[in-house]
Design a protein around this motif. Sequence first.
Motif, PDB file in Angstrom:
ATOM      1  N   UNK A  91      29.446  34.020  37.292  1.00  0.00           N
ATOM      2  CA  UNK A  91      30.287  33.727  38.460  1.00  0.00           C
ATOM      3  C   UNK A  91      30.487  34.958  39.327  1.00  0.00           C
ATOM      4  N   UNK A  92      29.845  36.071  38.947  1.00  0.00           N
ATOM      5  CA  UNK A  92      30.048  37.328  39.664  1.00  0.00           C
ATOM      6  C   UNK A  92      28.754  38.134  39.661  1.00  0.00           C
ATOM      7  N   UNK A  93      28.391  38.682  40.814  1.00  0.00           N
ATOM      8  CA  UNK A  93      27.208  39.531  40.933  1.00  0.00           C
ATOM      9  C   UNK A  93      27.616  40.969  40.608  1.00  0.00           C
ATOM     10  N   UNK A  94      27.521  41.316  39.334  1.00  0.00           N
ATOM     11  CA  UNK A  94      27.982  42.625  38.876  1.00  0.00           C
ATOM     12  C   UNK A  94      27.171  43.751  39.512  1.00  0.00           C
ATOM     13  N   UNK A  95      25.877  43.550  39.684  1.00  0.00           N
ATOM     14  CA  UNK A  95      25.044  44.613  40.255  1.00  0.00           C
ATOM     15  C   UNK A  95      25.435  44.903  41.703  1.00  0.00           C
ATOM     16  N   UNK A  96      25.867  43.901  42.441  1.00  0.00           N
ATOM     17  CA  UNK A  96      26.345  44.141  43.808  1.00  0.00           C
ATOM     18  C   UNK A  96      27.594  45.014  43.775  1.00  0.00           C
ATOM     19  N   UNK A  97      28.507  44.720  42.869  1.00  0.00           N
ATOM     20  CA  UNK A  97      29.717  45.533  42.758  1.00  0.00           C
ATOM     21  C   UNK A  97      29.378  46.972  42.398  1.00  0.00           C
ATOM     22  N   UNK A 127      29.287  46.291  33.268  1.00  0.00           N
ATOM     23  CA  UNK A 127      28.274  45.500  32.560  1.00  0.00           C
ATOM     24  C   UNK A 127      28.746  45.031  31.189  1.00  0.00           C
ATOM     25  N   UNK A 128      29.845  45.589  30.695  1.00  0.00           N
ATOM     26  CA  UNK A 128      30.366  45.138  29.397  1.00  0.00           C
ATOM     27  C   UNK A 128      31.416  44.042  29.545  1.00  0.00           C
ATOM     28  N   UNK A 129      31.668  43.593  30.769  1.00  0.00           N
ATOM     29  CA  UNK A 129      32.648  42.536  31.015  1.00  0.00           C
ATOM     30  C   UNK A 129      31.935  41.202  31.229  1.00  0.00           C
ATOM     31  N   UNK A 130      32.618  40.112  30.905  1.00  0.00           N
ATOM     32  CA  UNK A 130      32.018  38.779  31.007  1.00  0.00           C
ATOM     33  C   UNK A 130      32.510  38.054  32.258  1.00  0.00           C
ATOM     34  N   UNK A 131      31.597  37.466  33.044  1.00  0.00           N
ATOM     35  CA  UNK A 131      32.000  36.711  34.235  1.00  0.00           C
ATOM     36  C   UNK A 131      32.437  35.293  33.869  1.00  0.00           C
ATOM     37  N   UNK A 132      33.636  34.932  34.285  1.00  0.00           N
ATOM     38  CA  UNK A 132      34.176  33.599  34.028  1.00  0.00           C
ATOM     39  C   UNK A 132      34.991  33.160  35.239  1.00  0.00           C
ATOM     40  N   UNK A 163      36.407  36.002  37.872  1.00  0.00           N
ATOM     41  CA  UNK A 163      36.886  37.285  37.364  1.00  0.00           C
ATOM     42  C   UNK A 163      35.938  37.789  36.283  1.00  0.00           C
ATOM     43  N   UNK A 164      36.067  39.069  35.959  1.00  0.00           N
ATOM     44  CA  UNK A 164      35.386  39.658  34.814  1.00  0.00           C
ATOM     45  C   UNK A 164      36.440  39.936  33.753  1.00  0.00           C
ATOM     46  N   UNK A 165      36.172  39.525  32.509  1.00  0.00           N
ATOM     47  CA  UNK A 165      37.144  39.718  31.435  1.00  0.00           C
ATOM     48  C   UNK A 165      36.581  40.651  30.374  1.00  0.00           C
ATOM     49  N   UNK A 166      37.494  41.319  29.649  1.00  0.00           N
ATOM     50  CA  UNK A 166      37.082  42.294  28.643  1.00  0.00           C
ATOM     51  C   UNK A 166      37.009  41.667  27.253  1.00  0.00           C
ATOM     52  N   UNK A 167      36.837  42.519  26.237  1.00  0.00           N
ATOM     53  CA  UNK A 167      36.650  42.013  24.878  1.00  0.00           C
ATOM     54  C   UNK A 167      37.950  41.604  24.197  1.00  0.00           C
ATOM     55  N   UNK A 168      39.025  41.520  24.961  1.00  0.00           N
ATOM     56  CA  UNK A 168      40.258  40.885  24.501  1.00  0.00           C
ATOM     57  C   UNK A 168      40.566  39.641  25.331  1.00  0.00           C
ATOM     58  N   UNK A 169      39.616  39.287  26.228  1.00  0.00           N
ATOM     59  CA  UNK A 169      39.785  38.097  27.050  1.00  0.00           C
ATOM     60  C   UNK A 169      40.689  38.279  28.245  1.00  0.00           C
ATOM     61  N   UNK A 174      38.579  41.287  39.885  1.00  0.00           N
ATOM     62  CA  UNK A 174      38.514  40.088  40.725  1.00  0.00           C
ATOM     63  C   UNK A 174      37.242  40.169  41.559  1.00  0.00           C
ATOM     64  N   UNK A 175      36.347  39.200  41.391  1.00  0.00           N
ATOM     65  CA  UNK A 175      35.012  39.313  41.967  1.00  0.00           C
ATOM     66  C   UNK A 175      34.992  39.174  43.488  1.00  0.00           C
ATOM     67  N   UNK A 176      35.910  38.409  44.067  1.00  0.00           N
ATOM     68  CA  UNK A 176      35.906  38.200  45.516  1.00  0.00           C
ATOM     69  C   UNK A 176      36.249  39.464  46.288  1.00  0.00           C
ATOM     70  N   UNK A 177      36.907  40.416  45.637  1.00  0.00           N
ATOM     71  CA  UNK A 177      37.311  41.649  46.315  1.00  0.00           C
ATOM     72  C   UNK A 177      36.817  42.902  45.607  1.00  0.00           C
TER      73      UNK A 177
END
Length: 245
Positions: A91-97, A127-132, A163-169, A174-177
């Motif tokens: 749900x998020x283009x991490x490489x753009x960020x 890159x260690x965060x998950x897009x949800x 959003x991108x979430x960490x290993x604790x969820x 926030x991907x839009x900004x």
Amino acid sequence: MRTPTTTLVAAGALAAALLVAGCGGAHEHTAGATGELLLRPAAAPGPNPFTRSAATMPPPVTRTPQRDSAAPRTVSGGMPGLYAGTEGVGSCDVERQIGDLGADPSRRSAFARISGVSPASVPGHLRTLAPVVLRADTRVTDHAYLGGRVSGHQSVLQAGTAVLVDDRGVPRVRCASGSPLTPPAAMRGGAVQSGRPWPGYRPGRVIVVVPSEQVITELTIIDLVDHAWIERRIDHDCRHDHVVP
């Protein structure tokens, strides 16, 4: 990783848990700071974003059912079904960020400072965060960047926000900004709500995500397309998604 049976039982209990107790220990977020509470629509970057929008446009999100509460309820970041997504698609283009932050050292340093990492570690951190995608309106501290300065704002992110979430969820970006997110500051009565409420917004149904008790390697999310249950790694690469049988 959970067995399929355990996953489905836990996921099926999400709605009931929210309706009855608010999940994650069933305690309410304590009031504290005063000030402005900003309503952030899912797709709107808002003023003074950190980067261009890196959010992909997801289909409409089915909200997590819950009852009204006098204060935001806390929900464990590891709760199955708390988030949504599309199998194999982020749900998020991490490489753009990463590219946008890398092009502006001052902006990257500010992002790193709020995120608690070094500027050089920002690409690896993202890159260690998950897009949800959020399934409930969620309280956070959002951040804006202007002229080398960062300002924090108590905010409610609309369900459907990428959003991108960490290993604790816990939501961290926030991907839009492209803005870093931190836990919300508690607010006392008298806070001024700013922004136009979206359809379905009710203050008594806002949640606060708290860290899971243990580090998690996968999240169980709901597929936005066919509502199947998906296991997603805590990682930016969604090609390893798999449907729970």
